[in-house]
Every structure is written in structure tokens, then in C-alpha cells.
Design a protein around this motif. Structure first.
Motif, PDB file in Angstrom:
ATOM      1  N   LEU A 206       0.830  -1.205   0.000  1.00  0.00           N
ATOM      2  CA  LEU A 206       0.000   0.000   0.000  1.00  0.00           C
ATOM      3  C   LEU A 206       0.868   1.259   0.000  1.00  0.00           C
ATOM      4  CD1 LEU A 206      -2.940   0.906   0.010  1.00  0.00           C
ATOM      5  CD2 LEU A 206      -2.919   0.799   2.508  1.00  0.00           C
ATOM      6  N   GLU A 207       2.028   1.185   0.661  1.00  0.00           N
ATOM      7  CA  GLU A 207       2.913   2.346   0.703  1.00  0.00           C
ATOM      8  C   GLU A 207       3.544   2.647  -0.655  1.00  0.00           C
ATOM      9  OE1 GLU A 207       4.493   2.738   5.289  1.00  0.00           O
ATOM     10  OE2 GLU A 207       5.512   1.300   3.982  1.00  0.00           O
ATOM     11  N   GLU A 208       3.494   1.698  -1.564  1.00  0.00           N
ATOM     12  CA  GLU A 208       3.960   1.983  -2.918  1.00  0.00           C
ATOM     13  C   GLU A 208       3.022   2.958  -3.638  1.00  0.00           C
ATOM     14  OE1 GLU A 208       4.471  -1.639  -5.030  1.00  0.00           O
ATOM     15  OE2 GLU A 208       6.032  -2.414  -3.689  1.00  0.00           O
ATOM     16  N   LYS A 209       1.779   3.044  -3.160  1.00  0.00           N
ATOM     17  CA  LYS A 209       0.769   3.920  -3.780  1.00  0.00           C
ATOM     18  C   LYS A 209       0.522   5.189  -2.978  1.00  0.00           C
ATOM     19  CE  LYS A 209      -0.290   0.702  -6.880  1.00  0.00           C
ATOM     20  NZ  LYS A 209      -0.093   0.878  -8.349  1.00  0.00           N
ATOM     21  N   GLU A 216      -3.053   1.499  11.988  1.00  0.00           N
ATOM     22  CA  GLU A 216      -3.602   1.374  13.341  1.00  0.00           C
ATOM     23  C   GLU A 216      -3.964  -0.074  13.682  1.00  0.00           C
ATOM     24  OE1 GLU A 216      -7.553   3.117  15.592  1.00  0.00           O
ATOM     25  OE2 GLU A 216      -6.309   4.471  14.388  1.00  0.00           O
ATOM     26  N   GLU A 217      -3.589  -0.475  14.875  1.00  0.00           N
ATOM     27  CA  GLU A 217      -3.849  -1.824  15.384  1.00  0.00           C
ATOM     28  C   GLU A 217      -3.605  -2.892  14.316  1.00  0.00           C
ATOM     29  OE1 GLU A 217      -6.681  -1.742  19.151  1.00  0.00           O
ATOM     30  OE2 GLU A 217      -7.809  -1.732  17.278  1.00  0.00           O
ATOM     31  N   ALA A 232       9.680  -1.071  12.606  1.00  0.00           N
ATOM     32  CA  ALA A 232      11.012  -0.972  12.004  1.00  0.00           C
ATOM     33  C   ALA A 232      11.034  -1.396  10.538  1.00  0.00           C
ATOM     34  CB  ALA A 232      11.997  -1.821  12.805  1.00  0.00           C
ATOM     35  N   SER A 233       9.945  -2.023  10.065  1.00  0.00           N
ATOM     36  CA  SER A 233       9.918  -2.593   8.712  1.00  0.00           C
ATOM     37  C   SER A 233       9.138  -1.750   7.713  1.00  0.00           C
ATOM     38  CB  SER A 233       9.306  -4.003   8.755  1.00  0.00           C
ATOM     39  OG  SER A 233      10.043  -4.855   9.614  1.00  0.00           O
ATOM     40  N   ILE A 234       8.415  -0.738   8.180  1.00  0.00           N
ATOM     41  CA  ILE A 234       7.564   0.056   7.294  1.00  0.00           C
ATOM     42  C   ILE A 234       7.876   1.541   7.485  1.00  0.00           C
ATOM     43  CG2 ILE A 234       5.714  -1.666   7.207  1.00  0.00           C
ATOM     44  CD1 ILE A 234       4.222  -0.043   9.324  1.00  0.00           C
ATOM     45  N   ARG A 235       7.398   2.367   6.558  1.00  0.00           N
ATOM     46  CA  ARG A 235       7.624   3.810   6.669  1.00  0.00           C
ATOM     47  C   ARG A 235       6.605   4.477   7.591  1.00  0.00           C
ATOM     48  NH1 ARG A 235       7.629   3.591   1.018  1.00  0.00           N
ATOM     49  NH2 ARG A 235       5.828   4.983   0.959  1.00  0.00           N
ATOM     50  N   SER A 236       5.384   4.012   7.547  1.00  0.00           N
ATOM     51  CA  SER A 236       4.331   4.655   8.334  1.00  0.00           C
ATOM     52  C   SER A 236       4.505   4.367   9.820  1.00  0.00           C
ATOM     53  CB  SER A 236       2.957   4.178   7.867  1.00  0.00           C
ATOM     54  OG  SER A 236       2.818   2.796   8.086  1.00  0.00           O
ATOM     55  N   ALA A 237       3.914   5.236  10.625  1.00  0.00           N
ATOM     56  CA  ALA A 237       3.924   5.031  12.072  1.00  0.00           C
ATOM     57  C   ALA A 237       2.957   3.908  12.443  1.00  0.00           C
ATOM     58  CB  ALA A 237       3.522   6.320  12.777  1.00  0.00           C
TER      59      ALA A 237
END
Length: 384
Positions: A206-209, A216-217, A232-237
Motif C-alpha cells: 500500500l505504501e507503494e501507492k 492502526e492496530e 522498524a519494517s515500514i515507513r508509516s507510524a
């Protein structure tokens, strides 16, 4: 002044649309709203929204006491049930009484709660969150257009089951919220429906788009190690905490670095939110209340803490028979000047009402799917 008794009321919220998440939906859009009214010997009454769970067991901690001693009475309620634990549903009863106590304290002082708590501004930043998993694309556009018209530039969508669906829906909402010339903040709430590697794969795709602000959760609420690895594996919080019923439940998550945005369920009351905010602030983390429709009063507490990020705004309507002293404008909540938490009850109207609904209905979002985190191939947003 002394607390002499309490009474309970049940009203409902008509969302005027289906509401739900990846676990299920309430097609009627009618949900229950429990109310508690604390009575005093001087006739001033305090109103709390939250839960009716264990009120009879909790009330002896309040009876005969001065309602202005809110912090002490909150701890007394927790101590009253320490053998069987204050967690779970009992914590909702504590939250309802706690909100009613704060309402009393502010009414006695003759001030709106946000001012009593030390806020310098009545405006509270918010984000749009329509519990939208069961909405068609057309309905989705209609709901989020109404948020955009009130200046909202951030939105949280329910999802996490079918990537193509989420990509399409995020695109629709992003277009609506970018009309003011800003790049909207977009969040995804998967309601504990993944295991760790499912979450990494799904969010990364999804972060590619989209540039997600938070997810959340994504995992079970207690999975501090998994949530830290995911962060640690993704860009989003990673945002979590709304279903934690007690300050002590945050400790392993914060020690593990598992929460980038610390959330607190509004239904658990004002004192809980204030204490969670302090703990988060000690770690330089932002705090965000979830579900203000279930406890409007926590909005005042959000205005008073230094690390408040944004508050979940789910609907512009009010529960039946209630008048809430607030407005929605400029992408947030504008609190009013009525003394107390700003809830006025029409008890005669509520007593005469015939409509009811239940958050706990089997097809609803509060019943977790038995296959959550165990799906190899997903076939639909609300299907097994």
C-alpha cells in the motif's frame, strides 16, 4: 457536597449508514449509548458516557464522597475491584463514573471542562474516520465529502483485507480531501486482523501507492515485540492503545518501542486519557484519542495536553436525546462554553424512545473473526 446516588439511561446513536470494519458491520447503523448520571446532596448532577459495566460494585468507592476529588476517587474505584481486576468491561464503568465526576467538578467551578483542565484554546484538531468498511464507493464519497466540506484534510479508512479495494478507496478519499490544495494525511485501521508478516507485506504494498501517516492496530494489542518489528519494517507510524484498559498495559509496548503514536479509547474516561498522555509525553510520543462519539467529554482533555496530535471524529450527529456543546469546523472540534463536559440530556425523550441497537451484535465489528490473521487468500472485505 456529597455523592448520594446514580441512575442509568440508555439511548442510541443513529449513524444513518452501515458502520463496521474488517471484522463485521452493523447494517442498521443503530448503536447503543449508555449514560450514567451521578447525583449529589446539593442537586448538581454529573453526566458520563461510557458503559454500565460493574457500576454497582464500583459505586461504594464514590458514595458519600466529595465529587471534586476526581483523581482520588478514580484510584478508589480501581482499588475497589483490584482482586478481580479493573480491566476489560469494568474499566468502561470506571470511565463512565470518571466522566461524570469531571462533569460535576467543572459544573461546580462554573467552567467548561476544557478551561478547567488548563487548555488555552477551545479548538481540537481532528481527523475523519467513518467506520466505513461496509460502505459502497458512492456512499464512501458522500460521507468523506461532508468531512472535506468542514475542512478536514486527514482520514482513517477501515481496511486490510483486499489490497485492490483499499487502493481504490484511498484514491477516492485522497481526491476529496486534497481539494484545499494540501496533500491529505491518510491512515489505515486493520483492527488487529493480521499476523506480522501479513502486515509487512500488505502495508509495504500500500505504501507503494500512498504515503501513509499511520497504520492502526495492525497486530494484537498486546504484541509488543511484533509491533516493534513491524514499526522498524515500514515507513508509516504504528498507532495502538485504544483497547488497553489500564495504564499498566502500556508499559511493555512503550518499553519495546512498539507504539509510534499512543492511542487511548475515549470510552475509558478522562483520567485514563490524561495519564496516558503524560506517559506518552515522557517518551516524546504524540497521543490521540479514539472514538469520541462514545465519549464526547474526552475532547476537552485532548485540548489540555501538550502532546495531542489529532482526535478521531466519526460522525457529526449526536446520540438521541443529547445536546453536545461543540461544533465541527476547520478540520476539527470547536468546544463550547457550557459549564461541565457539555452534555445536556432530554430524559423524557430518551424514556419515550423505541429505537435501540447493540455494538455487540454477532455480525458487528466488536466480534473478532475466527480467521483473522489466518487467511491465505482473501475474498472480500466483510466475507469469510
Amino acid at each position: 457536597m456529597k455523592i448520594t446516588g446514580y441512575r442509568t439511561l440508555n439511548t442510541f446513536h443513529d449513524w444513518r449508514r452501515p458502520i463496521g470494519d474488517v471484522n463485521g458491520c452493523i447494517a442498521s447503523g443503530i448503536t447503543d449509548v449508555p449514560l450514567v448520571v451521578l447525583e449529589t446532596d446539593e442537586g448538581i448532577e454529573g453526566v458520563g458516557m461510557g458503559s454500565h459495566a460493574d457500576l454497582e460494585r464500583l459505586f461504594p468507592a464514590l458514595e458519600g464522597k466529595d465529587p471534586r476529588a476526581v483523581a482520588s476517587l478514580y484510584d478508589s474505584m480501581i482499588s475497589r475491584v483490584f482482586k478481580s481486576s479493573h480491566a476489560g468491561a469494568t474499566f468502561g464503568g470506571i470511565g463512565a463514573f470518571d466522566t461524570a465526576l469531571w462533569d460535576l467538578k467543572a459544573k461546580i467551578a462554573g467552567e467548561p471542562l476544557w478551561r478547567l483542565l488548563g487548555a488555552g484554546d477551545r479548538f481540537v484538531h481532528g481527523y475523519a474516520s467513518a467506520l466505513d468498511a461496509a460502505l459502497s464507493d458512492e456512499q464512501l464519497v458522500g460521507v468523506y465529502r461532508s468531512f472535506a466540506e468542514r475542512g478536514f484534510t486527514s482520514a482513517k479508512l477501515k481496511g486490510g483485507r483486499v489490497l485492490e479495494n483499499d487502493v481504490r478507496r484511498f484514491g477516492l478519499v485522497a481526491d476529496l480531501l486534497s481539494g484545499s490544495g494540501v496533500t491529505p494525511a491518510l491512515m489505515l485501521d486493520s483492527n488487529e486482523s493480521w499476523n506480522l508478516k501479513q502486515a509487512v507485506r500488505y502495508i509495504s504494498a500500500l505504501e507503494e501507492k500512498f504515503d501513509l501517516t499511520w497504520v492502526e492496530e495492525p497486530l494484537r494489542r498486546w504484541d509488543s515485540i511484533g509491533l516493534a518489528r513491524l514499526s522498524a519494517s515500514i515507513r508509516s507510524a504504528v498507532a495502538t492503545g485504544e483497547n488497553l484498559t489500564g495504564l499498566e498495559q502500556y508499559r511493555p509496548l512503550l518499553d519495546a518501542g512498539a507504539a509510534d503514536i499512543v492511542q487511548a479509547g475515549a470510552c475509558w474516561g478522562i483520567t485514563h486519557f490524561l495519564r496516558v498522555a503524560v506517559v506518552a509525553h515522557s517518551r516524546d510520543l504524540p497521543v490521540s484519542p479514539v472514538g469520541l462519539t462514545a465519549n464526547h467529554a474526552v475532547t476537552a482533555a485532548a485540548a489540555a495536553v501538550p502532546n495531542h496530535l489529532t482526535a478521531e471524529v466519526q460522525d457529526f450527529g449526536s446520540p438521541f436525546g443529547l445536546t453536545l456543546d461543540q461544533e465541527f469546523a476547520d478540520g476539527g472540534i470547536v468546544l463550547g462554553d457550557r459549564p461541565g463536559v457539555g452534555i445536556e440530556i432530554d430524559e423524557a425523550a430518551i424514556d419515550g424512545a423505541r429505537m435501540s441497537g447493540d455494538w455487540q451484535e454477532p455480525a458487528g465489528p466488536h466480534v473478532r473473526s475466527s480467521r483473522a490473521g489466518l487467511r491465505m487468500v482473501d475474498r472480500g472485505v466483510l466475507e469469510e
